[in-house]
Scaffold this motif. Structure first.
Motif, PDB file in Angstrom:
ATOM      1  N   ASP A   1      75.652 130.142  78.680  1.00  0.00           N
ATOM      2  CA  ASP A   1      75.051 129.229  79.629  1.00  0.00           C
ATOM      3  C   ASP A   1      73.879 129.909  80.307  1.00  0.00           C
ATOM      4  O   ASP A   1      73.984 131.049  80.743  1.00  0.00           O
TER       5      ASP A   1
ATOM      6  N   THR B   1      72.043 129.785  75.033  1.00  0.00           N
ATOM      7  CA  THR B   1      72.399 128.375  75.125  1.00  0.00           C
ATOM      8  C   THR B   1      72.074 127.567  73.894  1.00  0.00           C
ATOM      9  O   THR B   1      72.593 126.468  73.731  1.00  0.00           O
TER      10      THR B   1
ATOM     11  N   PRO C   1      75.023 124.308  77.742  1.00  0.00           N
ATOM     12  CA  PRO C   1      76.136 125.259  77.822  1.00  0.00           C
ATOM     13  C   PRO C   1      77.069 125.102  76.629  1.00  0.00           C
ATOM     14  O   PRO C   1      77.279 123.994  76.144  1.00  0.00           O
TER      15      PRO C   1
END
Length: 615
Positions: free
Chosen positions: A287, A303, A419
């Motif tokens: 993330d 990500t 994410p």
């Protein structure tokens, strides 16, 4: 809820650790912290906690975007899933489907280095912690537990991938111990890992330090302890009864005393609003914080790579991850784990294949990724997705994982926040592992074990969703809406803000065939050589853990891999894969190949380290 892995954790000037093993010639090219000697790390609780963050940093990919930052996907997919053939690849990656990996495989070296970097940091941290007398006792206790559990985590990947590996103890790194032989026996190696985890369990609580999810907990340590004992039983059969008994005891603590519970819906486990749900025991969250539309290297590493690897190439992906039609056909009609795991291209005359793929044309993921609102191929001559396979120089199954290709599209232009959750251990791991232990200890038939499998199957068919549709929608739909709004705001005409969850939640209970009955029939139908319980546990693993890195290790230590390859992927004569959905296995499975080769670079530089047989 605080989340340690919500962004990269960097220990700053307090991370004064050995940075790599002997495999990195540039290990001395690091910033020198002459003004911050290592003793400062242990002068305050805050400093020590930051120091432990430097160990956790190695559980995330390298953030420099230089191509070596794939940890959490590569080598984990290649070593943890591709050997089962349930996940597949093209180009040079396909060697991981046909047992043609070798000592010079870059992915193996990258994983080796990543783990020993983490182990070296843990060893330095634990060595300093031994004489740290200024810390609050409870903090010192917890940090020791975290350090031991983290070290065991890294060793677990090495041991389940390579077999026997060098075991560096507290204070040892490849800077001060550049030459180290592999563990003399499997028992020595697994006893080392077990000792760390047994020490960690009483030092840790069920909830993480400072409520920072991503830190090691008692549940994480117990789950890996059970796994370690099961591996010891597999490697040292003479210890089986004792080892399996201890594994079962560890798992029972997690089930009876832990704070974990199944998500009501399997389909929501990889949603942006599902991070560290109660099912998660140990997960890695890739993330980049709240950055939207970013395209710089460090953000792309964490990500975006899993999205590109997993997406259909016609939709902007790279195509490193395909799922097989054999895997797709393993599901019963109504098992929502299939739709919650993948989307497919459209195929010609799909209704003719209903017996192989029950309910395929009624699936919300047939020819479409409903989470990103993208069509996937059209099965016509102007599409590279033709019938059952995607063709881009080589044929590969036209099935793509939506566990990862879910929270954003795969294009390079203005990428949205993406994410990604990598589950290392979740509650179903414990349930199936505990069931296996009970079967082994009780002669292959155990009511509690069958009941655990039936619980997972009940969830799989949507029965836990019934009566909770509004609750689930309220929690998970906003994340999906945010993603689609991003593209709608950019003027993309094919987007429409959804008002319902992409895979509808069930509202009516269904009858689910008991696991024992279903797998007794499946064993007879397919001719598996394994006991019914072993077929049940491992076929459930295939359905539950596709594209999760535990699949090959769990099936291997269960002794099921050979049976699986022989009967789920039989050798066939078909050469034209455009006319058949099935994989064309041409190799003879060798169980010995599951111990992968020690990287050549390690063999060259570490003169005490020998190679696995067969390489």
């Amino acid at each position: 809820m605080k989340n340690l892995n919500k962004a990269y954790i960097v220990a700053g000037s307090f991370a004064i650790f050995a940075f790599t093993s002997c495999n990195n010639d540039n290990f001395l090219d690091v910033t020198q912290y002459d003004k911050d000697p290592s003793h400062i790390l242990y002068e305050t609780d805050a400093n020590a906690i930051s120091g432990m963050n430097g160990v956790y940093d190695l559980m995330q990919p390298d953030e420099d975007g230089n191509g070596d930052g794939d940890w959490g996907f590569k080598p984990n997919l290649f070593t943890g899933c591709h050997p089962t053939m349930d996940t597949q690849a093209t180009a040079w990656d396909k060697n991981w489907n046909i047992q043609k990996w070798g000592p010079d495989s870059k992915e193996l070296l990258d994983g080796w280095k990543q783990c020993y970097m983490g182990i070296s940091r843990a060893n330095d941290f634990l060595a300093g912690l031994e004489t740290a007398d200024k810390l609050t006792p409870s903090v010192k206790t917890t940090l020791e537990g975290e350090g031991r559990a983290a070290r065991a985590f890294f060793y677990n990947w090495l041991a389940t991938t390579f077999g026997r590996v060098p075991m560096l103890a507290t204070g040892e790194t490849y800077q001060n111990t550049p030459q180290k032989a592999r563990a003399k026996t499997y028992q020595d190696m697994w006893d080392f890992i077990i000792a760390d985890l047994e020490a960690a369990v009483p030092l840790l609580d069920w909830t993480p330090l400072n409520s920072q999810y991503g830190r090691c907990t008692k549940g994480m340590a117990l789950t890996y302890l059970g796994d370690a004992y099961m591996w010891k039983a597999y490697r040292c059969p003479e210890t089986q009864k004792e080892s399996i008994t201890k594994a079962a005891a560890a798992y029972k603590q997690v089930l009876d005393k832990g704070p974990y519970q199944l998500n009501r819906s399997f389909t929501t486990l990889w949603d942006v609003n599902g991070v560290w749900d109660k099912e998660a025991i140990w997960e890695e969250v890739l993330d980049a914080g709240s950055d939207w539309g970013t395209n710089d290297n460090s953000k792309r590493t964490s990500t975006m790579f899993t999205k590109y690897y997993s997406a259909c190439p016609e939709n902007g992906g790279w195509g490193s991850l395909f799922l097989s039609w054999e895997w797709y056909s393993s599901y019963e009609k109504g098992d929502k784990r299939r739709d919650g795991s993948c989307c497919t291209g459209k195929i010609h005359n799909a209704a003719d294949y209903e017996s192989y793929f029950p309910g395929i044309t009624q699936s919300p993921t047939y020819g479409r990724n409903p989470y990103t609102q993208q069509n996937v191929g059209n099965g016509t001559a102007d599409s590279k997705t033709l019938n059952f396979h995607f063709y881009n120089g080589e044929y590969a199954p036209s099935i793509w994982s939506i566990k990862f290709w879910r929270n954003a599209r795969a294009g390079w232009d203005g990428d949205t926040w993406c994410p990604t959750q990598i589950y290392w251990k979740r509650l179903p791991n414990v349930m199936l592992d505990y069931a296996e232990c009970l079967f082994i200890l009780n002669g292959g038939d155990d009511a509690t074990a069958w009941g655990l499998i039936d619980q997972l199957r009940n969830r799989a068919f949507g029965n836990l969703e019934v009566g909770h549709a509004d609750e689930l929608k309220a929690k998970y739909l906003p994340g999906i809406q945010s993603t689609i709004k991003f593209y709608a705001d950019k003027g993309q005409a094919d987007t429409k803000i959804p008002t319902a969850y992409p895979i509808p939640f069930d509202t009516t209970l269904v009858n689910v065939t008991p696991a024992k009955d279903y797998y007794t029939a499946l064993k007879a139908k397919k001719g598996f050589a394994s006991e019914v319980w072993k077929v049940a546990v491992n076929e459930e693993r295939r359905k539950e853990f596709n594209c999760e890195w535990c699949l090959r290790p769990d099936m291997q230590r269960s002794g099921y891999m050979a049976d699986h390859i022989e009967h789920n992927y039989p050798k066939r004569n078909e050469s034209d894969l455009t006319n058949t959905p099935w994989s064309n296995r041409t190799f003879d499975y060798q169980d010995s190949k599951m111990d992968m080769p020690i990287p050549s670079e390690e063999i060259i530089k570490n003169k005490l380290c020998d190679q696995n047989p067969g390489y």
